[in-house]
Design a protein around this motif. Sequence first.
Motif, PDB file in Angstrom:
ATOM      1  N   TYR A  33       0.916 -18.491 -30.955  1.00 41.52           N
ATOM      2  CA  TYR A  33       1.019 -17.107 -30.497  1.00 41.52           C
ATOM      3  C   TYR A  33       2.455 -16.610 -30.633  1.00 41.52           C
ATOM      4  O   TYR A  33       3.400 -17.384 -30.537  1.00 41.52           O
ATOM      5  N   TYR A  35       4.609 -13.470 -28.657  1.00 42.58           N
ATOM      6  CA  TYR A  35       4.674 -12.434 -27.640  1.00 42.58           C
ATOM      7  C   TYR A  35       6.073 -11.826 -27.719  1.00 42.58           C
ATOM      8  O   TYR A  35       7.008 -12.434 -28.242  1.00 42.58           O
ATOM      9  N   GLN A  37       9.015  -9.366 -25.317  1.00 39.75           N
ATOM     10  CA  GLN A  37       9.362  -8.774 -24.027  1.00 39.75           C
ATOM     11  C   GLN A  37      10.561  -7.865 -24.242  1.00 39.75           C
ATOM     12  O   GLN A  37      11.677  -8.341 -24.464  1.00 39.75           O
ATOM     13  N   GLN A  41      10.830  -5.176 -19.237  1.00 41.76           N
ATOM     14  CA  GLN A  41       9.404  -4.878 -19.252  1.00 41.76           C
ATOM     15  C   GLN A  41       8.574  -6.158 -19.245  1.00 41.76           C
ATOM     16  O   GLN A  41       9.112  -7.257 -19.226  1.00 41.76           O
ATOM     17  N   LYS A  42       7.281  -5.983 -19.257  1.00 44.48           N
ATOM     18  CA  LYS A  42       6.424  -7.162 -19.182  1.00 44.48           C
ATOM     19  C   LYS A  42       6.278  -7.810 -20.553  1.00 44.48           C
ATOM     20  O   LYS A  42       6.626  -7.251 -21.583  1.00 44.48           O
ATOM     21  N   VAL A  43       5.752  -9.012 -20.537  1.00 45.11           N
ATOM     22  CA  VAL A  43       5.518  -9.758 -21.763  1.00 45.11           C
ATOM     23  C   VAL A  43       4.259  -9.213 -22.434  1.00 45.11           C
ATOM     24  O   VAL A  43       3.213  -9.074 -21.782  1.00 45.11           O
ATOM     25  N   PHE A  45       1.528  -9.345 -25.758  1.00 42.11           N
ATOM     26  CA  PHE A  45       0.935 -10.122 -26.834  1.00 42.11           C
ATOM     27  C   PHE A  45       1.133  -9.420 -28.172  1.00 42.11           C
ATOM     28  O   PHE A  45       0.955  -8.205 -28.279  1.00 42.11           O
ATOM     29  N   PHE A  91       8.874 -14.443 -27.956  1.00 42.97           N
ATOM     30  CA  PHE A  91       8.483 -15.773 -27.518  1.00 42.97           C
ATOM     31  C   PHE A  91       7.355 -16.311 -28.388  1.00 42.97           C
ATOM     32  O   PHE A  91       6.369 -15.620 -28.651  1.00 42.97           O
ATOM     33  N   PHE A 105       5.426 -22.104 -23.755  1.00 40.98           N
ATOM     34  CA  PHE A 105       6.309 -21.107 -24.348  1.00 40.98           C
ATOM     35  C   PHE A 105       7.630 -21.721 -24.784  1.00 40.98           C
ATOM     36  O   PHE A 105       8.179 -22.606 -24.118  1.00 40.98           O
TER      37      PHE A 105
END
Lengths: 114, 114
Positions: A33, A35, A37, A41-43, A45, A91, A105
Amino acid sequence: EPEVTQTPSHQVTQMGQEVILRCVPISNHLYFYWYRQILGQKVEFLVSFYNNEISEKSEIFDDQFSVERPDGSNFTLKIRSTKLEDSAMYFCASSRGTGNNEQFFGPGTRLTVL
Amino acid sequence: AQSVTQLGSHVSVSEGALVLLRCNYSSSVPPYLFWYVQYPNQGLQLLLKYTSAATLVKGINGFEAEFKKSETSFHLTKPSAHMSDAAEYFCAVRGTGTASKLTFGTGTRLQVTL
């Protein structure tokens, strides 16, 4: 203990340039994966990869983005022509399976687009 | 679509006090729920996960979370806060697609004061 590694830790680039972010997932994991950020702010996808193909991608993951697993160990994220708004922490994560299997992660790559 | 909502972007507690970080989920099927912690300038580390084997889940560093289906909640608690607990905490739900991405909440920044 096995861990996900990412290089570089920090990448600075000019707008419009191509960047490649690299990840080495945990060796016996099958799901990969990316991701991101944005600062404060939020993580979010970006994309998932399984069996050498993209399984799912978000609306963020447009034609400027691509992923590859070139050699069975590395997992890369390429941004073809970076924009200012691509500045974020990226990430990489990997997982042995789905469901309640943990996603591990990496430490992240901070991308700064000037 | 599955989602999680974290109430309170900032929580401040005194050292030794109870920590309570709230997370509510939205899911049409039994969810896979996780709590991750992010220390400053670091990646995401799994604190605990809900596996359906038990509603009270114990994690690392003395944290635990209780799954309450009737309240669609998965709140994170720790009986006694320590200065080292200061970090950002993210609740996440894992989807049921092929590679099942994580969807994160907006995060709660925990501050611990003397």
